[in-house]
Design a protein around this motif. Structure first.
Motif, PDB file in Angstrom:
ATOM      1  N   CYS A 307      54.629 -18.502  91.557  1.00 52.70           N
ATOM      2  CA  CYS A 307      53.432 -17.574  91.237  1.00 52.70           C
ATOM      3  C   CYS A 307      53.553 -17.298  89.843  1.00 52.70           C
ATOM      4  CB  CYS A 307      53.713 -16.279  92.022  1.00 52.70           C
ATOM      5  SG  CYS A 307      55.092 -15.366  91.758  1.00 52.70           S
ATOM      6  N   LEU A 308      54.591 -17.743  89.002  1.00 56.79           N
ATOM      7  CA  LEU A 308      54.920 -17.425  87.621  1.00 56.79           C
ATOM      8  C   LEU A 308      54.982 -18.783  86.781  1.00 56.79           C
ATOM      9  CD1 LEU A 308      56.924 -14.180  87.708  1.00 56.79           C
ATOM     10  CD2 LEU A 308      54.384 -14.613  86.924  1.00 56.79           C
ATOM     11  N   THR A 309      55.811 -19.615  87.343  1.00 57.25           N
ATOM     12  CA  THR A 309      56.057 -20.991  86.691  1.00 57.25           C
ATOM     13  C   THR A 309      54.965 -21.811  86.618  1.00 57.25           C
ATOM     14  OG1 THR A 309      57.125 -21.680  88.644  1.00 57.25           O
ATOM     15  CG2 THR A 309      58.611 -20.639  87.182  1.00 57.25           C
ATOM     16  N   THR A 310      54.135 -21.646  87.613  1.00 54.59           N
ATOM     17  CA  THR A 310      52.894 -22.643  87.760  1.00 54.59           C
ATOM     18  C   THR A 310      51.758 -22.042  86.777  1.00 54.59           C
ATOM     19  OG1 THR A 310      51.995 -21.935  89.840  1.00 54.59           O
ATOM     20  CG2 THR A 310      53.452 -23.448  89.878  1.00 54.59           C
ATOM     21  N   LEU A 311      51.915 -20.839  86.376  1.00 55.32           N
ATOM     22  CA  LEU A 311      50.702 -20.244  85.345  1.00 55.32           C
ATOM     23  C   LEU A 311      50.979 -20.755  83.968  1.00 55.32           C
ATOM     24  CD1 LEU A 311      48.644 -18.014  85.402  1.00 55.32           C
ATOM     25  CD2 LEU A 311      50.169 -16.242  84.974  1.00 55.32           C
ATOM     26  N   SER A 312      50.314 -21.492  83.900  1.00 52.03           N
ATOM     27  CA  SER A 312      50.262 -22.364  82.407  1.00 52.03           C
ATOM     28  C   SER A 312      49.721 -21.342  81.348  1.00 52.03           C
ATOM     29  CB  SER A 312      49.669 -23.537  82.408  1.00 52.03           C
ATOM     30  OG  SER A 312      47.960 -23.380  82.300  1.00 52.03           O
ATOM     31  N   ALA A 313      50.274 -21.732  80.099  1.00 56.47           N
ATOM     32  CA  ALA A 313      50.030 -20.987  78.880  1.00 56.47           C
ATOM     33  C   ALA A 313      48.467 -21.353  78.480  1.00 56.47           C
ATOM     34  CB  ALA A 313      50.904 -21.403  77.775  1.00 56.47           C
ATOM     35  N   ALA A 314      48.305 -22.428  79.083  1.00 60.77           N
ATOM     36  CA  ALA A 314      46.669 -22.980  78.707  1.00 60.77           C
ATOM     37  C   ALA A 314      45.767 -22.119  79.469  1.00 60.77           C
ATOM     38  CB  ALA A 314      46.613 -24.497  78.949  1.00 60.77           C
ATOM     39  N   HIS A 315      45.952 -21.945  80.501  1.00 58.67           N
ATOM     40  CA  HIS A 315      45.212 -21.128  81.580  1.00 58.67           C
ATOM     41  C   HIS A 315      45.151 -19.788  81.014  1.00 58.67           C
ATOM     42  CE1 HIS A 315      43.188 -19.667  85.135  1.00 58.67           C
ATOM     43  NE2 HIS A 315      44.152 -18.573  85.306  1.00 58.67           N
ATOM     44  N   VAL A 316      46.198 -18.913  80.794  1.00 54.43           N
ATOM     45  CA  VAL A 316      46.197 -17.620  80.050  1.00 54.43           C
ATOM     46  C   VAL A 316      45.488 -17.433  78.706  1.00 54.43           C
ATOM     47  CG1 VAL A 316      47.808 -15.917  79.281  1.00 54.43           C
ATOM     48  CG2 VAL A 316      48.683 -17.213  81.155  1.00 54.43           C
ATOM     49  N   MET A 317      45.449 -18.625  77.774  1.00 56.85           N
ATOM     50  CA  MET A 317      44.937 -18.605  76.434  1.00 56.85           C
ATOM     51  C   MET A 317      43.369 -18.540  76.867  1.00 56.85           C
ATOM     52  SD  MET A 317      47.521 -20.568  74.189  1.00 56.85           S
ATOM     53  CE  MET A 317      47.925 -22.097  75.197  1.00 56.85           C
ATOM     54  N   ALA A 318      42.811 -19.242  77.602  1.00 54.52           N
ATOM     55  CA  ALA A 318      41.575 -19.519  78.154  1.00 54.52           C
ATOM     56  C   ALA A 318      41.192 -18.107  78.837  1.00 54.52           C
ATOM     57  CB  ALA A 318      41.400 -20.664  79.428  1.00 54.52           C
ATOM     58  N   ARG A 319      41.574 -17.491  79.490  1.00 54.28           N
ATOM     59  CA  ARG A 319      41.630 -16.273  79.986  1.00 54.28           C
ATOM     60  C   ARG A 319      41.363 -15.268  79.097  1.00 54.28           C
ATOM     61  NH1 ARG A 319      42.324 -15.046  85.516  1.00 54.28           N
ATOM     62  NH2 ARG A 319      41.588 -12.985  84.888  1.00 54.28           N
ATOM     63  N   VAL A 320      42.354 -15.269  78.191  1.00 55.51           N
ATOM     64  CA  VAL A 320      42.350 -14.159  76.899  1.00 55.51           C
ATOM     65  C   VAL A 320      41.135 -14.447  76.149  1.00 55.51           C
ATOM     66  CG1 VAL A 320      43.492 -13.750  74.719  1.00 55.51           C
ATOM     67  CG2 VAL A 320      44.861 -14.046  76.990  1.00 55.51           C
ATOM     68  N   GLU A 321      40.747 -15.696  75.691  1.00 53.64           N
ATOM     69  CA  GLU A 321      39.377 -15.723  74.945  1.00 53.64           C
ATOM     70  C   GLU A 321      38.299 -15.211  75.820  1.00 53.64           C
ATOM     71  OE1 GLU A 321      39.410 -19.397  71.998  1.00 53.64           O
ATOM     72  OE2 GLU A 321      39.787 -20.359  74.063  1.00 53.64           O
ATOM     73  N   LYS A 322      38.064 -15.676  76.864  1.00 49.70           N
ATOM     74  CA  LYS A 322      37.190 -14.906  77.856  1.00 49.70           C
ATOM     75  C   LYS A 322      37.039 -13.282  77.831  1.00 49.70           C
ATOM     76  CE  LYS A 322      36.129 -18.974  80.885  1.00 49.70           C
ATOM     77  NZ  LYS A 322      36.373 -19.276  82.442  1.00 49.70           N
ATOM     78  N   PHE A 323      38.138 -12.848  77.966  1.00 47.91           N
ATOM     79  CA  PHE A 323      38.481 -11.299  78.125  1.00 47.91           C
ATOM     80  C   PHE A 323      37.974 -10.918  76.636  1.00 47.91           C
ATOM     81  CE2 PHE A 323      41.645  -8.084  77.606  1.00 47.91           C
ATOM     82  CZ  PHE A 323      40.935  -7.040  78.059  1.00 47.91           C
ATOM     83  N   LEU A 324      38.536 -11.250  75.614  1.00 42.71           N
ATOM     84  CA  LEU A 324      38.095 -10.860  74.406  1.00 42.71           C
ATOM     85  C   LEU A 324      36.852 -10.904  74.009  1.00 42.71           C
ATOM     86  CD1 LEU A 324      41.081 -12.140  72.020  1.00 42.71           C
ATOM     87  CD2 LEU A 324      40.876  -9.894  73.020  1.00 42.71           C
ATOM     88  N   ALA A 325      35.971 -12.150  74.360  1.00 39.24           N
ATOM     89  CA  ALA A 325      34.642 -12.192  74.147  1.00 39.24           C
ATOM     90  C   ALA A 325      34.058 -11.120  74.886  1.00 39.24           C
ATOM     91  CB  ALA A 325      34.164 -13.589  74.595  1.00 39.24           C
ATOM     92  N   LYS A 326      34.308 -10.951  76.197  1.00 41.74           N
ATOM     93  CA  LYS A 326      33.429  -9.773  76.942  1.00 41.74           C
ATOM     94  C   LYS A 326      33.630  -8.673  76.676  1.00 41.74           C
ATOM     95  CE  LYS A 326      33.220  -8.225  81.843  1.00 41.74           C
ATOM     96  NZ  LYS A 326      33.988  -8.518  83.352  1.00 41.74           N
ATOM     97  N   THR A 327      34.922  -8.046  76.089  1.00 39.63           N
ATOM     98  CA  THR A 327      35.138  -6.946  75.438  1.00 39.63           C
ATOM     99  C   THR A 327      34.495  -6.551  74.315  1.00 39.63           C
ATOM    100  OG1 THR A 327      37.533  -7.048  76.206  1.00 39.63           O
ATOM    101  CG2 THR A 327      36.829  -5.585  74.464  1.00 39.63           C
ATOM    102  N   GLN A 328      34.225  -7.663  73.532  1.00 32.86           N
ATOM    103  CA  GLN A 328      33.555  -7.368  72.372  1.00 32.86           C
ATOM    104  C   GLN A 328      31.997  -7.436  72.809  1.00 32.86           C
ATOM    105  OE1 GLN A 328      34.650 -10.840  70.091  1.00 32.86           O
ATOM    106  NE2 GLN A 328      36.753 -10.067  69.523  1.00 32.86           N
ATOM    107  N   GLN A 329      31.443  -7.958  73.638  1.00 30.57           N
ATOM    108  CA  GLN A 329      29.953  -8.164  73.982  1.00 30.57           C
ATOM    109  C   GLN A 329      29.512  -6.888  74.556  1.00 30.57           C
ATOM    110  OE1 GLN A 329      29.284 -11.161  76.748  1.00 30.57           O
ATOM    111  NE2 GLN A 329      27.272 -10.689  76.709  1.00 30.57           N
TER     112      GLN A 329
END
Length: 341
Positions: A307-329
């Protein structure tokens, strides 16, 4: 038995939880303190997180420890102490019949005692604490977490000494109260490096007493800003100043969310439905694999931690970018530098 003043509105609250529990309890505590004077017996360090009108003292005191001893309900000292309150609310000891019986004798009909956890594990913990008081969860939960003058001065000095003025700052907490809940630390490093590349940003790594006891406070982070040994006032001040917070399911993550900071919470074996931080600038990332969430016993003995070891950094970074864009929007840049009454 000593009786409270008929016109007294002073109440006593007994709360035994850890930091994450306490942050989830804050909305209920705010409701109790709305028009009453409150004495809170909990961990004494929680005084840094509540307004001055809530007087916070340690739960480890004579009047509480004696409740586990036969005959304590006949002691004049305990009669005077509990008799000075118009109401007593306890989330402690509900499963101990002797404890409850002595407290009921001392408080007469002024006691309300609740289990520390809801019977239904799928109920959000913050909702459960509010429901104990017959209060429905409001659309926005924004407890007033004060800014301590000493902590405010400290963070201004730290920001200046660290050259963080005008920089985008990411705060990371790679630890938690249970190592089984922790995303791999090398993946936190990948996110920090991405933050520097993409935003010309800086990262601050926060370690708590658990990581320091395990000897993890400095290892693997020699070339990064690492902060440890902070009291809760300084911890809150540091998190308030950052642009983004990323952490595991932990008390510090709950604190970041409650402060109104843009918060990304990583969940693995624990249940977001029950434990997701309640701030409105918070997103939860989880793999939702077939065996999570799981029980504490299963979590402690899990051989793969997928549940944690297969959670990739790339996936988290992509989600962070979407989250920040939504927050600012959405223009959801709340004032995260002070009380959000």
């Amino acid at each position: 038995m000593a009786r409270p003043d008929t016109f007294s509105k002073k109440i006593l609250v007994l709360f035994p939880g850890a930091l994450g529990d306490f942050i989830c309890f804050l909305p209920a505590l705010d409701a109790l303190a709305r028009d009453r004077e409150v004495d809170l017996l909990a961990r004494s360090e929680y005084a840094d997180l509540v307004p001055p009108r809530i007087r916070t003292r340690s739960l480890e005191r004579y009047e509480i420890s004696r409740l586990f001893v036969a005959g304590a309900d006949q002691e004049e000292r305990l009669e005077r102490f509990f008799g000075s309150y118009s109401s007593v609310y306890s989330w402690m000891g509900s499963g101990r019949r002797d404890f409850v019986s002595r407290l009921e004798t001392l408080c007469e009909r002024r006691l309300r005692i609740f289990p520390f956890r809801p019977e239904d594990s799928r109920v959000p913990v913050v909702d459960y604490f509010l429901s104990c008081l017959g209060v429905e969860r409001p659309r926005e939960l924004s407890p007033c977490i004060p800014v301590r003058a000493e902590a405010s001065a400290w963070i201004e000095d730290y920001w200046r000494r660290s050259g963080l003025q005008g920089r985008k700052v990411l705060v990371l907490t790679p630890g938690s109260g249970a190592s089984e809940k922790n995303w791999p630390r090398e993946l936190f490093r990948e996110v920090a490096e991405w933050w520097k590349r993409e935003f010309t940003g800086e990262s601050v790594i926060i370690f708590g007493p658990v990581e320091e006891e395990r000897g993890q406070g400095g290892r693997h982070w020699e070339d990064m800003r690492v902060v440890g040994g902070l009291d809760l006032a300084k911890l809150a001040a540091l998190i308030r100043r950052c642009d983004l917070y990323l952490g595991n399911d932990s008390g510090v993550t709950h604190l970041a969310s409650a402060l109104g900071v843009a918060t990304v919470a990583l969940f693995g074996p624990t249940d977001p439905l029950e434990w997701a931080p309640y701030g409105n600038r918070t997103t939860v990332i989880t793999q939702n694999i077939e065996c999570s969430p799981c029980s504490t016993q299963v979590m402690k003995n899990c051989p793969h931690r997928k549940c944690l070891t297969t959670l990739s950094a790339a996936h988290v970074m992509a989600r962070v970018e979407k989250f920040l864009a939504k927050t600012q929007q959405n223009g959801a840049l709340l004032d995260n530098r002070g009380c959000r009454d």
